[in-house]
Design a protein around this motif. Structure first.
Motif, mmCIF file in Angstrom:
data_model
loop_
_atom_site.group_PDB
_atom_site.id
_atom_site.type_symbol
_atom_site.label_atom_id
_atom_site.label_comp_id
_atom_site.label_asym_id
_atom_site.label_seq_id
_atom_site.Cartn_x
_atom_site.Cartn_y
_atom_site.Cartn_z
ATOM 1 N N GLU A 25 2.489 -6.190 -0.201
ATOM 2 C CA GLU A 25 2.943 -6.992 0.934
ATOM 3 C C GLU A 25 3.849 -8.120 0.458
ATOM 4 O O GLU A 25 3.731 -8.611 -0.669
ATOM 5 N N ASN A 26 4.783 -8.467 1.330
ATOM 6 C CA ASN A 26 5.581 -9.679 1.181
ATOM 7 C C ASN A 26 5.650 -10.333 2.547
ATOM 8 O O ASN A 26 4.864 -9.997 3.443
ATOM 9 N N ASP A 27 6.558 -11.256 2.725
ATOM 10 C CA ASP A 27 6.592 -11.974 3.986
ATOM 11 C C ASP A 27 6.965 -11.088 5.163
ATOM 12 O O ASP A 27 6.634 -11.401 6.316
ATOM 13 N N ASP A 28 7.653 -9.957 4.920
ATOM 14 C CA ASP A 28 8.107 -9.086 6.014
ATOM 15 C C ASP A 28 7.393 -7.744 6.052
ATOM 16 O O ASP A 28 7.191 -7.178 7.128
ATOM 17 N N TRP A 29 7.011 -7.206 4.892
ATOM 18 C CA TRP A 29 6.504 -5.851 4.811
ATOM 19 C C TRP A 29 5.039 -5.844 4.379
ATOM 20 O O TRP A 29 4.587 -6.700 3.625
ATOM 21 N N GLN A 30 4.349 -4.807 4.857
ATOM 22 C CA GLN A 30 2.998 -4.511 4.387
ATOM 23 C C GLN A 30 2.886 -2.997 4.273
ATOM 24 O O GLN A 30 3.054 -2.264 5.255
ATOM 25 N N VAL A 31 2.608 -2.510 3.059
ATOM 26 C CA VAL A 31 2.541 -1.073 2.802
ATOM 27 C C VAL A 31 1.180 -0.760 2.191
ATOM 28 O O VAL A 31 0.732 -1.422 1.250
ATOM 29 N N LYS A 32 0.534 0.297 2.736
ATOM 30 C CA LYS A 32 -0.752 0.767 2.216
ATOM 31 C C LYS A 32 -0.638 2.248 1.902
ATOM 32 O O LYS A 32 -0.132 3.025 2.712
ATOM 33 N N ALA A 33 -1.149 2.652 0.739
ATOM 34 C CA ALA A 33 -1.116 4.045 0.320
ATOM 35 C C ALA A 33 -2.462 4.414 -0.283
ATOM 36 O O ALA A 33 -3.178 3.560 -0.814
ATOM 37 N N GLY A 34 -2.799 5.714 -0.170
ATOM 38 C CA GLY A 34 -4.049 6.178 -0.742
ATOM 39 C C GLY A 34 -5.079 6.498 0.321
ATOM 40 O O GLY A 34 -4.760 6.847 1.462
ATOM 41 N N ASP A 35 -6.351 6.368 -0.051
ATOM 42 C CA ASP A 35 -7.461 6.688 0.852
ATOM 43 C C ASP A 35 -7.655 5.552 1.844
ATOM 44 O O ASP A 35 -7.888 4.393 1.455
ATOM 45 N N GLN A 36 -7.582 5.885 3.126
ATOM 46 C CA GLN A 36 -7.691 4.872 4.166
ATOM 47 C C GLN A 36 -7.919 5.551 5.510
ATOM 48 O O GLN A 36 -8.029 6.777 5.608
ATOM 49 N N SER A 37 -7.991 4.748 6.556
ATOM 50 C CA SER A 37 -8.139 5.242 7.920
ATOM 51 C C SER A 37 -6.870 4.935 8.695
ATOM 52 O O SER A 37 -6.251 3.880 8.499
ATOM 53 N N PHE A 38 -6.500 5.867 9.591
ATOM 54 C CA PHE A 38 -5.282 5.722 10.377
ATOM 55 C C PHE A 38 -5.643 5.736 11.868
ATOM 56 O O PHE A 38 -6.560 6.442 12.290
ATOM 57 N N HIS A 39 -4.892 4.994 12.656
ATOM 58 C CA HIS A 39 -5.123 4.976 14.092
ATOM 59 C C HIS A 39 -3.855 4.518 14.800
ATOM 60 O O HIS A 39 -3.003 3.847 14.212
ATOM 61 N N THR A 40 -3.732 4.904 16.060
ATOM 62 C CA THR A 40 -2.636 4.395 16.895
ATOM 63 C C THR A 40 -3.222 3.609 18.055
ATOM 64 O O THR A 40 -3.522 2.436 17.921
ATOM 65 N N HIS A 41 -3.451 4.270 19.187
ATOM 66 C CA HIS A 41 -4.000 3.621 20.362
ATOM 67 C C HIS A 41 -5.331 4.259 20.751
ATOM 68 O O HIS A 41 -5.672 5.357 20.300
ATOM 69 N N ARG A 42 -6.022 3.587 21.602
ATOM 70 C CA ARG A 42 -7.359 4.015 22.003
ATOM 71 C C ARG A 42 -7.361 5.406 22.643
ATOM 72 O O ARG A 42 -8.228 6.229 22.337
#
Length: 918
Positions: free
Chosen positions: A315-332
């Motif tokens: 992450e920096n002041d503008d970007w946040q990037v995540k890679a690897g094992d995680q959970s993904f979601h959009t809307h309910r």
């Protein structure tokens, strides 16, 4: 008349009061209220109706006998009453805060001024409620602690209630430096105080830079907590290090598991390695990463790829990037929650002012874990925009792929839109999702008006909708009324319809549920809560041959209460469940939860639950006990035991864990778990395991620092040229202590301009300066510097003191102070000839109300406190300006008192008192 003669006159008049208590019929005295309650202000008003039944006009004198310490606020003076006249007399009495609880008798006496035989009296009962109270003030707490140093801190415990109270003092010290507190138990009368003394010793090589400990005072309602955070100063500070680095932590674990099923036993052994790195990649800290790696293996198997996991975050002041094992979601409504491996990026730029922009974009691509039965892949892009302070919108596009063994690959494309609006009295959220043919929508709203609040939730998904909540319709509506601070009423209704297409191959459900609930808090501090509830549920399959058709009616009682060290919660629900094809079944459910803190380091909890066929035909029960014990020297011990039974199948679960923080931030954890149950043949199944984990710091150097320097030196007395030992020097947030030769060192500090200052808490009553730079020595360090200075300290003037608030009882006791006054602004002004060479100084009192100014030029100074907003409410300073003559080599001590604005309530009104005719 001289004031000294008034008590003698009153005494002589009381002695002259006739011995006969019989009242004269010519005079009637009637108390309009015979029973009074002392209000929170401590003032009660007596209303006495006086009637002169004589044929002669007379002057009367009134008297009021009061308990010790009580005060009459109105002036008892003679008054005239004509023959046959009636009058109501008002007498205002101040009940002191320290008055004990109970019933008190006040005697009102009236006598004719010219005829001592004409008299009468009446009594009034005043009830003083029991009011527990407690106050803990800091008397002396070290400003800092040195490595290997023994220390002492003192506190003042005051019983501010009106009951004798026994107190128990607990001490929680995460570092293990505190040795004890004395006294640990004591009894205090109302208004009485006692000094508490805390002793401890810092280890020679402390691992922490702040000593954190908490005092817990039990005995007067809610436990009183006083947290201390005292800086710990090592002999030599560590500095920032020689390399830019990522801070890392390496953990290794070993687990042995033994499983026993009937006559077979198996043993498995496994090891894990866990490594985590976090920190900034660049010197300015603009680019930050967090990396987590984990792998493991069983001893009978090689390292396998599916046992490895990784998570990378940038992450920096503008970007946040995540890679690897995680959970993904959009809307309910899209229903795309996915746990697996992939990448997600979020972009939200900053504006020119450094604030986050109102809009942001997020996108991800991921696939399910390899262990999942069905492979799932998902890609999405989500946009969010804050239109105003009250309104925000969000939209998403989702592409979903799923591989199924029987139907092959299934593709889904969904779009969704959400909007949220929030106002002072209402909030609204609306959501819509569409898959190209079918849709789902949701509406959630809450409203508030005075003591009323309500909510409405509606959701509907079409049959065969590809997202979440397909083939269903749900409605939930409810409201709440806060009748007063202690009473709350609520109601809720819910309807759920499933299988909207009326497919007879599965249930066509139409369920209703209604709930009513009333809650009431009991007690002055609302420590007890009682709740009553009713619920009705109708579960119905609307097919011709239903599989579900039953109703449930139940009533519940909830009880919660809190004591000093005990929390209790109990619930009982009784009802009946009736099916269309079976007899009515009466069931119940009980639950009890108990939280107990027998000592500051010890927590215990017990919970018991039993469901005897209320919600289903089966019964189940469970009993659990949990305990946590914090041992000295950063050790913790936790345990849990549960005994349960469901459908005549018993099970037992036990867990025990031990954790210890070792030196140099190393950690050790040992865990034991055991579970025993039974299979269908009622044969025992056992699973026992032991886990050992060890963690140590393991940083990753990135590059050698080129922005550091080292500052060392020796501190000498300017007059004797002798070294000054035990002096604490502050270089911004770095502190160092001079040794026996007066030497100190700051290795690997950032190269820049500093102000080297003496810590005033370590001067032992003397004040020094660095010569012309009286308040500090300016040090300029350049990259690569290895400075070694010889610094001379000259005698200088100093000022030190403390600001305390003094209560009425403290003032009368001559020396028992109240609470410290923190964050009070002070200004020290140079006067006379100093005004041309010195500048005004500004300080604030610390958490103990203390202030220290050293390195001052000798001469005349004026201390001024103009801003008194930091004082307690209804308090003032006895004095706000001081003219001080400060001498070289000495620290002038000044204690400042804040006192109540009215140290006593003055008696006002005409000399003859007040009279109300009626």
């Amino acid at each position: 008349m001289p004031k000294q003669a008034i008590p003698l006159l009153l005494l002589s008049m009381l002695l002259a009061w006739p011995a006969s208590s019989a009242a004269d019929t010519r005079l009637q005295v009637l108390a309009l209220e015979r029973q009074l309650d002392a209000d929170k202000r401590g003032i009660v008003t007596l209303r006495m109706e006086i009637e002169n039944r004589d044929t002669t006009d007379r002057a009367f004198q009134e008297y009021l006998q009061l308990p010790d310490g009580w005060k009459l606020l109105t002036t008892p003076a003679p008054f005239n009453l004509a023959a046959g006249q009636r009058e109501v007399r008002l007498l205002h009495v101040l009940v002191p805060n320290h008055s004990t609880a109970g019933q008190f008798t006040l005697t009102y006496q009236l006598q004719a001024s010219d005829d001592s035989s004409l008299h009468s009296q009446e009594t009034v009962q005043v009830a003083v409620p029991a009011l527990p109270g407690i106050q803990l003030s800091r008397l002396s707490v070290p400003a800092n602690l040195l490595a290997g140093e023994a220390y002492q801190a003192q506190f003042l415990l005051t019983n501010t209630g009106n009951l004798p109270q026994a107190y128990r003092i607990g001490l929680h010290d995460a570092d293990g430096y505190a040795l004890g507190i004395h006294p640990a138990q004591l009894q205090l009368a109302p208004g009485a105080s006692q000094t508490l003394t805390l002793t401890g010793k810092v280890v020679a090589q402390p691992d922490t830079d702040v000593h954190r400990l908490t005092l817990m005072i039990y005995g007067a309602g809610e436990p009183l907590e006083e947290a201390l955070n005292i800086p710990v100063i090592p002999a030599t500070p560590e500095g920032v290090g020689t390399h830019h680095r990522l801070y890392g932590e390496l953990g290794v674990g070993y687990r042995v598991t033994q499983q026993a099923a009937e006559t077979q036993e198996t043993t498995q052994q496994a090891a894990t390695v866990d490594y985590r790195l976090r920190g900034a990649l660049d010197p300015l800290g603009e680019h930050r990463v967090d990396l987590h790696l984990r792998t493991g293996r069983a001893f009978d198997q090689p390292f396998a790829a599916d046992d490895a996991q990784y998570q990378l975050r940038y992450e920096n002041d503008d970007w946040q990037v995540k890679a690897g094992d995680q959970s993904f979601h959009t809307h309910r409504l899209t229903g795309n929650s996915l746990s697996g491996t992939g990448i997600e990026a979020r972009y939200q730029p900053q504006t020119a002012t450094g604030q986050a922009a109102p809009g942001s974009v997020r996108a991800f691509h991921g696939q399910s874990d390899q262990e999942a039965e069905e492979s799932v892949r998902a890609s999405a892009i989500i946009g969010h925009y804050q239109l105003s302070e009250d309104l925000e919108v969000s939209g998403a596009l989702l592409h979903h792929e799923q591989d199924q063994a029987d139907t092959g690959k299934q593709l889904k494309n969904l779009a969704s839109l959400e909007a949220r609006w929030g106002g002072e009295q209402a909030d609204l959220t609306a959501a819509l999702a569409h898959d190209g043919e079918r849709q789902a929508l949701a509406l959630d709203t809450t409203a508030r008006y005075g003591k009323l609040s309500s909510h409405l939730n509606y959701l509907r998904g079409d049959t065969d909708f590809e997202g979440a909540y397909a083939d269903t319709e749900q409605l939930n509506i409810g409201g709440q009324w806060q009748a007063d601070d202690k009473t709350r009423l609520s109601a809720q209704a819910r309807r759920i319809r499933n299988n909207l297409s009326a497919d007879n191959s599965r249930e066509i459900r139409n369920d209703y549920e209604y709930r009513l609930r009333a809650e009431r808090a009991v007690g002055e501090k609302a420590t007890t809560q009682i709740g009553l509830g009713l619920r009705y549920r109708d579960e119905r399959d609307q097919r011709a041959t239903p599989t579900t058709d039953q109703t449930l009616t139940a009533a519940s009682l909830n009880y919660q209460t809190r004591f000093d060290t005990l929390n209790l919660s109990a619930q009982l629900e009784v009802g009946k469940r009736q099916r269309h094809d079976a007899a009515t079944h009466v069931g119940n459910r009980q639950q009890i939860a108990l939280g107990w803190k027998p000592a500051e380091r010890w927590d215990m909890a017990l919970d018991y639950s039993r469901d005897a066929g209320l919600d289903s035909s089966s019964s189940r029960q469970a009993l659990g006990v949990r305990t946590d014990y914090r041992l000295p020297n950063n050790q913790e011990l936790s345990g849990y035991l549960q005994i349960a039974e469901a459908e005549d199948t018993p099970s037992t679960t036990a867990n025990l864990s031990y954790r210890k923080l070792l030196k140099k931030q190393r950690k050790l954890a040992i865990g034991f778990s055991h579970r025993q149950t039974a299979n269908t043949g009622n044969k025992p199944l056992k699973d026992t395991s032991i886990q050992v984990d060890y963690t140590l710091p393991l940083d990753l150097p990135l590059r050698q620092r080129k922005d550091i320097a080292t500052l060392c030196g020796q501190l000498l007395d300017a007059g004797s040229r002798l070294p000054l030992s035990g002096m604490v020097l502050n270089l911004e947030n770095h502190s160092a202590v001079t040794d026996a030769q007066g030497k100190f060192c700051y290795p690997n500090v950032l190269a820049k301009d500093y102000r080297l200052q003496l810590d005033p808490s370590r001067l032992q009553g003397r004040s020094y300066s660095f010569g012309e730079e009286s308040l500090g020595k300016t040090i300029r360090l350049q990259a690569g510097d290895q400075r070694n200075l010889q610094l001379l300290l000259y005698p200088a003037a100093g000022l030190s003191g403390q600001v305390l608030s003094w209560s009425h009882s403290a003032l009368s006791a001559h020396g028992q102070a109240g609470a410290a006054v923190p964050h009070l602004p002070l200004e020290l002004r140079p006067m006379g000839t100093l005004a041309t060479t010195a500048k005004p100084l500004f300080r604030e009192t610390d958490a103990e109300g203390r202030f220290n100014l050293i390195g001052l030029a000798p001469g005349t100074w004026q201390l001024v406190i103009n801003d008194q907003q930091a004082l307690p409410k209804h308090y003032r300073l006895e004095q706000s300006q001081w003219q001080l003559e400060l001498k070289a080599g000495q620290i002038h001590q000044l204690n400042i008192r804040a006192v109540p604005k009215q140290q006593d309530i003055e008696k006002t009104g005409p000399a003859e008192g007040f009279s109300v005719s009626g």
